[in-house]
Design a protein around this motif. Structure first.
Motif, mmCIF file in Angstrom:
data_model
loop_
_atom_site.group_PDB
_atom_site.id
_atom_site.type_symbol
_atom_site.label_atom_id
_atom_site.label_comp_id
_atom_site.label_asym_id
_atom_site.label_seq_id
_atom_site.Cartn_x
_atom_site.Cartn_y
_atom_site.Cartn_z
ATOM 1 N N UNK A 1 0.840 -1.199 0.000
ATOM 2 C CA UNK A 1 0.000 0.000 0.000
ATOM 3 C C UNK A 1 0.876 1.250 0.000
ATOM 4 N N UNK A 2 1.823 1.303 0.931
ATOM 5 C CA UNK A 2 2.683 2.480 1.044
ATOM 6 C C UNK A 2 3.585 2.630 -0.177
ATOM 7 N N UNK A 3 4.200 1.542 -0.618
ATOM 8 C CA UNK A 3 5.136 1.624 -1.740
ATOM 9 C C UNK A 3 4.443 2.050 -3.030
ATOM 10 N N UNK A 4 3.247 1.535 -3.257
ATOM 11 C CA UNK A 4 2.531 1.907 -4.484
ATOM 12 C C UNK A 4 2.060 3.350 -4.428
ATOM 13 N N UNK A 5 1.602 3.785 -3.252
ATOM 14 C CA UNK A 5 1.192 5.184 -3.105
ATOM 15 C C UNK A 5 2.377 6.127 -3.313
ATOM 16 N N UNK A 6 3.525 5.773 -2.762
ATOM 17 C CA UNK A 6 4.708 6.626 -2.888
ATOM 18 C C UNK A 6 5.191 6.720 -4.332
ATOM 19 N N UNK A 7 5.003 5.647 -5.105
ATOM 20 C CA UNK A 7 5.409 5.701 -6.511
ATOM 21 C C UNK A 7 4.608 6.762 -7.269
ATOM 22 N N UNK A 8 3.306 6.830 -7.027
ATOM 23 C CA UNK A 8 2.493 7.852 -7.677
ATOM 24 C C UNK A 8 2.891 9.242 -7.199
ATOM 25 N N UNK A 9 3.142 9.384 -5.911
ATOM 26 C CA UNK A 9 3.575 10.675 -5.374
ATOM 27 C C UNK A 9 4.855 11.141 -6.062
ATOM 28 N N UNK A 10 5.800 10.232 -6.233
ATOM 29 C CA UNK A 10 7.085 10.597 -6.837
ATOM 30 C C UNK A 10 6.903 11.103 -8.264
ATOM 31 N N UNK A 11 6.014 10.478 -9.018
ATOM 32 C CA UNK A 11 5.778 10.913 -10.396
ATOM 33 C C UNK A 11 5.169 12.308 -10.434
ATOM 34 N N UNK A 12 4.180 12.568 -9.582
ATOM 35 C CA UNK A 12 3.543 13.884 -9.570
ATOM 36 C C UNK A 12 4.526 14.954 -9.101
#
Length: 293
Positions: free
Chosen positions: A115-126
């Protein structure tokens, strides 16, 4: 403004649709099942910018409120939290859409859960697109969100009514900073139309930090009940209860939840106060039954 709202039929999405419409915006709801005036979107397979570009015609801003708590074959978490948002954000940059508000979660850093790792991946792109000037993205990281229709809120209310609490250890010791869903939607609404570039990230928290056990006690008191009898589950039984929760798809209590509760979920409230122009509600002010559905 014409706002594309992704995840419009979820708990937060329904409240966001109401708040954005009340503010005078035209909301284009995007969900797995087409809503009136909206779009049918496959958040598992729509992982290419080219799929999103036609949907962004005439859109002024985008709000992404899509999220799942469990990784399932029909709803893979990595696709929903990382790959599809990545495509959406890239498409927004290509389409010239400036304002993108992405609802993530508080307390993800250093957490090993998918959950955390996938959410952070989207955050990094934005963040990367924002830093490069391609758009004005803002990541909203809420603590526990409380309001009618939320699975965790309904669990809190059910537990608060019970006179006997057998609580997992993290529930007793970990602090949260619950935010009313109406304050969260007001915050997102303010960020969407803020004239100046918004902050890159903002922690969406309520006014008071407290343990989950203390929050339950407060809810119970507000419902007019006396103190509940409380005991703490040993760690092995806590882990077992989470694994049992993994077998119940509709339960908000599972191994991912247990891991997310391993650290405090709190932050300064100053940024929320600045964006709203007021203080958010404290838990003793949360509506218990009259929030919009």
């Amino acid at each position: 403004m014409r706002i594309l709202l992704c995840g419009a039929t979820g708990f937060l999405g329904r409240h966001l649709h109401h708040a954005l419409a009340q503010a005078g915006h035209t909301v284009i709801p995007a969900s797995t099942q087409r809503q009136p005036g909206g779009l049918a979107v496959d958040f598992v397979r729509d992982t290419q910018p080219a799929v999103w570009l036609p949907r962004l015609q005439g859109v002024d801003a985008v709000v992404n409120a899509v999220g799942v708590l469990r990784d399932q074959a029909v709803r893979p978490m990595w696709a929903i939290h990382a790959e599809t948002p990545h495509a959406l954000f890239d498409a927004c940059a290509q389409a010239g859409i400036r304002r993108v508000v992405h609802v993530s979660a508080l307390g993800l850093e250093g957490n090993p859960t998918q959950y955390a790792r996938s959410k952070l991946r989207a955050e990094a792109q934005l963040m990367a697109l924002t830093a490069g000037g391609a758009l004005e993205g803002v990541i909203v990281r809420p603590s526990v969100v409380f309001g009618r229709g939320g699975a965790s809120s309904e669990l809190f209310m059910m537990l608060a009514r019970s006179p006997l609490w057998l609580l997992p250890a993290p529930v007793v010791r970990t602090r949260i900073q619950p935010v009313a869903v109406t304050d969260l939607t007001a915050l997102v609404t303010a960020l969407v139309s803020m004239p100046a570039p918004p902050p890159a990230t903002i922690s969406a928290v309520g006014r008071q930090a407290l343990t989950i056990a203390a929050f339950l006690a407060l809810l119970r008191q507000r419902m007019g009940h006396g103190r509940a009898w409380q005991a703490t589950l040993p760690d092995w039984l806590t882990s077992l209860s989470a694994r049992l929760g993994d077998l119940l798809p509709i339960s908000p209590w599972c191994s991912e939840t247990l891991a997310l509760l391993s650290h405090d979920n709190v932050a300064p409230v100053t940024a929320v106060e600045q964006a709203l122009g007021r203080s958010p509600m404290s838990p003793d002010q949360f509506p218990l039954s009259d929030t919009p559905s």
